[in-house]
Design a protein around this motif. Structure first.
Motif, PDB file in Angstrom:
ATOM      1  N   UNK A  13       6.343 -32.617 -66.289  1.00  0.00           N
ATOM      2  CA  UNK A  13       6.379 -33.184 -67.628  1.00  0.00           C
ATOM      3  C   UNK A  13       7.419 -32.435 -68.461  1.00  0.00           C
ATOM      4  N   UNK A  14       7.666 -32.907 -69.652  1.00  0.00           N
ATOM      5  CA  UNK A  14       8.646 -32.248 -70.523  1.00  0.00           C
ATOM      6  C   UNK A  14       8.150 -30.855 -70.919  1.00  0.00           C
ATOM      7  N   UNK A  37      -6.580 -16.912 -67.348  1.00  0.00           N
ATOM      8  CA  UNK A  37      -5.289 -16.783 -66.666  1.00  0.00           C
ATOM      9  C   UNK A  37      -5.182 -17.788 -65.531  1.00  0.00           C
ATOM     10  N   UNK A  38      -6.206 -17.867 -64.707  1.00  0.00           N
ATOM     11  CA  UNK A  38      -6.155 -18.755 -63.544  1.00  0.00           C
ATOM     12  C   UNK A  38      -6.019 -20.206 -63.987  1.00  0.00           C
ATOM     13  N   UNK A  51      -0.250 -25.222 -66.230  1.00  0.00           N
ATOM     14  CA  UNK A  51       1.218 -25.238 -66.262  1.00  0.00           C
ATOM     15  C   UNK A  51       1.760 -25.822 -64.956  1.00  0.00           C
ATOM     16  N   UNK A  52       1.127 -25.487 -63.847  1.00  0.00           N
ATOM     17  CA  UNK A  52       1.553 -26.002 -62.542  1.00  0.00           C
ATOM     18  C   UNK A  52       1.336 -27.512 -62.446  1.00  0.00           C
ATOM     19  N   UNK A  64      -0.719 -25.923 -71.960  1.00  0.00           N
ATOM     20  CA  UNK A  64      -1.061 -24.535 -71.642  1.00  0.00           C
ATOM     21  C   UNK A  64      -1.536 -23.754 -72.848  1.00  0.00           C
ATOM     22  N   UNK A  65      -0.786 -23.830 -73.921  1.00  0.00           N
ATOM     23  CA  UNK A  65      -1.141 -23.092 -75.136  1.00  0.00           C
ATOM     24  C   UNK A  65      -2.390 -23.699 -75.770  1.00  0.00           C
TER      25      UNK A  65
END
Length: 133
Positions: free
Chosen positions: A66-67, A53-54, A60-61, A75-76
């Motif tokens: 980015x697009x 999670x972290x 993502x941050x 992320x995924x």
């Protein structure tokens, strides 16, 4: 814990240098260390989704400018590659709705989800309780 990690990362990294328009490499590395320390702490305290999670929120941050496709893929991809056992491999399917997100608010089904989430947990608890009888 993810929000704390992001806030501390920004605090430790500090502001961009006005002349170079870049962040300090040393302070950025120290910020990464803080995020990793919080990820390890998530393991120690047995937080939900622990380190995954972290780190995924942090990715993502980092890729926020980015697009949407790139953010979602990073992320995924991290989650799918780092949790390759069992049903975690299905994390890759979350790329589809993430990539389709257009940045706008949804249809206003807030209360449906506020009721559904605890409701389905209650139903699962009742089913488990019935099986004990």
């Amino acid at each position: 814990m993810s929000i704390i990690a992001l806030r501390l990362f920004d605090f430790v990294r500090g502001e961009k240098n006005v002349q170079t328009d870049k962040y300090s490499l040393g302070r950025t590395a120290l910020g990464w260390g803080v995020v990793i320390a919080i990820a390890v702490l998530a393991i120690v305290v047995r937080a939900d989704y622990t380190v995954f999670a972290v780190i995924s929120v942090f990715l993502f941050y980092l890729f926020r400018n980015f697009s949407q496709i790139v953010r979602s893929a990073v992320g995924v991809g991290f989650l799918a590659l780092s949790r390759t056992m069992g049903y975690y491999i299905m994390t890759g399917l979350s790329f589809i709705p993430l990539a389709m997100y257009n940045g706008k608010k949804g249809k206003g089904l807030k209360w449906l989800f506020y009721v559904f989430y605890p409701g389905h947990l209650l139903v699962l608890y009742i089913v488990k309780y019935i099986n004990w009888i």
